[in-house]
Design an enzyme around this catalytic site. Structure first.
Site, PDB file in Angstrom:
ATOM      1  N   ARG A   1      52.592-110.393  -8.940  1.00 50.29           N
ATOM      2  CA  ARG A   1      53.399-111.408  -8.243  1.00 50.29           C
ATOM      3  C   ARG A   1      53.788-110.962  -6.843  1.00 50.29           C
ATOM      4  O   ARG A   1      53.695-111.743  -5.898  1.00 50.29           O
ATOM      5  CB  ARG A   1      54.629-111.804  -9.068  1.00 50.29           C
ATOM      6  CG  ARG A   1      54.312-112.306 -10.479  1.00 50.29           C
ATOM      7  CD  ARG A   1      53.151-113.249 -10.523  1.00 50.29           C
ATOM      8  NE  ARG A   1      52.764-113.622 -11.882  1.00 50.29           N
ATOM      9  CZ  ARG A   1      51.630-114.243 -12.179  1.00 50.29           C
ATOM     10  NH1 ARG A   1      50.757-114.540 -11.233  1.00 50.29           N
ATOM     11  NH2 ARG A   1      51.356-114.551 -13.422  1.00 50.29           N
ATOM     12  N   ASP A  60      57.850-114.988 -14.347  1.00 46.22           N
ATOM     13  CA  ASP A  60      57.067-115.078 -13.119  1.00 46.22           C
ATOM     14  C   ASP A  60      57.748-115.915 -12.032  1.00 46.22           C
ATOM     15  O   ASP A  60      57.667-115.596 -10.852  1.00 46.22           O
ATOM     16  CB  ASP A  60      55.663-115.614 -13.429  1.00 46.22           C
ATOM     17  CG  ASP A  60      54.805-114.573 -14.152  1.00 46.22           C
ATOM     18  OD1 ASP A  60      55.029-113.367 -13.900  1.00 46.22           O
ATOM     19  OD2 ASP A  60      53.949-114.949 -14.955  1.00 46.22           O
ATOM     20  N   ASP A  84      46.366-127.305 -13.330  1.00 49.02           N
ATOM     21  CA  ASP A  84      47.765-127.546 -12.976  1.00 49.02           C
ATOM     22  C   ASP A  84      48.035-127.431 -11.474  1.00 49.02           C
ATOM     23  O   ASP A  84      48.684-128.288 -10.886  1.00 49.02           O
ATOM     24  CB  ASP A  84      48.678-126.585 -13.742  1.00 49.02           C
ATOM     25  CG  ASP A  84      48.519-126.772 -15.246  1.00 49.02           C
ATOM     26  OD1 ASP A  84      49.212-127.631 -15.812  1.00 49.02           O
ATOM     27  OD2 ASP A  84      47.672-126.073 -15.839  1.00 49.02           O
ATOM     28  N   SER A 116      48.143-119.492 -22.869  1.00 54.92           N
ATOM     29  CA  SER A 116      48.457-119.325 -21.454  1.00 54.92           C
ATOM     30  C   SER A 116      48.037-117.906 -21.080  1.00 54.92           C
ATOM     31  O   SER A 116      48.493-116.939 -21.677  1.00 54.92           O
ATOM     32  CB  SER A 116      49.965-119.501 -21.233  1.00 54.92           C
ATOM     33  OG  SER A 116      50.306-119.002 -19.962  1.00 54.92           O
TER      34      SER A 116
HETATM   35  N1  ARG Z   1      55.238-111.712 -20.297  1.00 59.37           N
HETATM   36  C1  ARG Z   1      54.444-111.086 -19.288  1.00 59.37           C
HETATM   37  C2  ARG Z   1      55.289-110.789 -18.102  1.00 59.37           C
HETATM   38  O1  ARG Z   1      56.307-111.379 -17.943  1.00 59.37           O
HETATM   39  C3  ARG Z   1      53.205-111.863 -18.954  1.00 59.37           C
HETATM   40  C4  ARG Z   1      53.362-113.189 -18.289  1.00 59.37           C
HETATM   41  C5  ARG Z   1      52.031-113.759 -18.064  1.00 59.37           C
HETATM   42  N2  ARG Z   1      52.023-115.110 -17.647  1.00 59.37           N
HETATM   43  C6  ARG Z   1      51.286-116.071 -18.264  1.00 59.37           C
HETATM   44  N3  ARG Z   1      51.221-117.230 -17.707  1.00 59.37           N
HETATM   45  N4  ARG Z   1      50.658-115.854 -19.368  1.00 59.37           N
HETATM   46  O2  ARG Z   1      54.960-109.941 -17.313  1.00 59.37           O
END
Ligand code: ARG
Length: 413
Positions: free
Chosen positions: A95, A124, A14, A175
């Protein structure tokens, strides 16, 4: 001069497509920025070359593993950060460190905008963009998946049409986001919340139902930070990595929850964080030995608030910084050792010792050497219970006394 955009680049399909996609849509030159937070996988140099081969004008790569462990995982450990009492904020703490490097790259290469590969449904995107504004209010943000209609199918089609050096065949049912603090797995058949995770979901942990022989570990902490394992000095990164291996082999730290996202959606999330969960269990127990009672009770509230702020993308916020100062102050006496048994999915504390603890054998013992004056307890209870006693007497006088139920003893009045 042509506008420049710094893209958070993973090396995957991506974001590889996003390089050209952003250029086509905006006319800007794209600078790829890849950050190693212990996610494993490909070498940074391989990723750098792929970015350039996919059309990036510059590639910025950073090994941020120690920085991430020291400045992001350790604060989460000191706080015992578990969102909704379960999730050790794995993605949420990565992040802000990635953002620091994105902003550094943007300044170095004179970019006006930062881009990331998040969708418009998750946490995110919020974490990236709020962190970016907090560090560099002048930078703009763009998300090609969300803002420029870059779907998975279009990405595959684009990569094949342009002959990009990236595999488009690999079918990934989930994912996944991972770093040294843990791994997050979502989407696919996990979206039916009754479905049990299959074996292929996991990679940091082995099946806890078939564990090898138990593993005993002694962790030494100083000021809330792990500094030695079984007597060998370790850095925070080494401590997390070793515990990932050892607790992971025992299936420790598998988490399967429905979680409240910041954007209002409830979502099914599977995590594995063997090192993080074992370290938090040990740290929490050492705090039970070393923190003064009221400080300990209050810290739980601070911890919940800190964790929510971090989950909600407020890593660089003023309140988060103030809470950090509180947490750091509480860690002054969190020194000592925790012995733990890792086995069959559990990290069980079996012993603790601390040179700065508040546990006093002579106060606690029921045996010889008791230093606690039990005769003082009567007076303490008299005064401690006084307010309740007066309120109860008033209730009785007003016919509102506590209902004691039927007298079934058969005793004659
Ligand atoms: N739900 C978790 C969070 O918001 C994990 C997010 C992970 N991202 C992913 N692309 N799987 O911290």
């Amino acid at each position: 001069m042509t506008d420049r955009i710094v893209l958070a680049y993973s090396g995957g399909l991506d974001t590889s497509v996003a390089i050209g996609w952003i250029h086509d849509a905006t006319g800007a030159d794209v600078i790829a920025c890849a950050v190693d937070v212990g996610q494993g996988g490909e070498d940074l140099e391989v990723i750098r070359q792929r970015a350039l081969d996919c059309g990036a004008v510059e590639a910025y790569v950073a090994d941020a593993r120690d920085e991430f462990a020291n400045d992001y995982c350790m604060p989460a450990l000191k706080t015992n950060a578990l969102y909704m009492d379960a999730y050790p904020v794995v993605s949420a703490i990565s992040r802000p460190v990635i953002t620091k490097h994105l902003v550094t790259a943007a300044k170095r290469f004179g970019a006006s905008t930062v881009a990331h590969g998040c969708t418009g449904k998750g946490n995110d995107q919020v974490r990236f963009e709020v962190s970016i504004t907090s560090l560099a209010p002048e930078l703009k943000c763009i998300a090609p998946v969300r803002d420029l209609a870059l779907t998975r199918d279009k990405a595959i089609d684009y990569a094949e049409r342009k002959g990009l050096p990236i595999a488009t065949t690999k079918h990934n049912p989930f994912s996944i986001d991972q770093n040294v603090w843990g791994r997050a797995i979502e989407t696919g058949f996990l979206e039916d919340i009754w479905n049990e995770p299959t074996k292929d979901v996991y990679s940091y942990t082995d099946d806890p139902a078939f564990p090898p022989v138990a593993d005993e570990v002694v962790l030494r902490f100083e000021r809330g930070i792990p500094v030695a394992i079984d007597g060998r000095p370790v850095t925070p990164l080494q401590a997390i990595e070793e515990m990932n291996r050892r607790a992971g082999a025992q299936g420790v730290g598998r988490i399967d929850i429905v979680e409240d996202r910041l954007v209002g959606i409830k979502s099914r999330e599977v995590y594995e964080a063997p090192g993080a969960m074992a370290l938090i269990a040990a740290h929490q127990e050492l705090e039970r030995v070393t923190l003064e009672r009221e400080q300990s009770r209050f810290k739980r509230q601070v911890s919940d608030r800190w964790t929510e702020l971090v989950y909600d993308g407020q890593w660089f916020s003023p309140l988060k910084k103030s809470l950090d100062a509180f947490v750091d102050d509480t860690q002054h006496y969190v020194n000592g050792e925790i012995r733990m048994q890792l086995h069959g999915g559990r990290a069980t504390v079996t012993g603790r010792r601390s040179e700065t603890g508040l546990y006093d054998f002579n106060m606690a013992t029921y045996d010889e050497g008791d230093a606690f004056d039990q005769s003082q307890a009567r007076g303490f209870i008299e005064i401690y219970g006084l307010a309740a006693k007066q309120a109860a007497a008033r209730d009785v006088a007003n016919g509102r006394g506590e209902d004691l139920g039927e007298d079934t003893t058969g005793a004659q009045a």
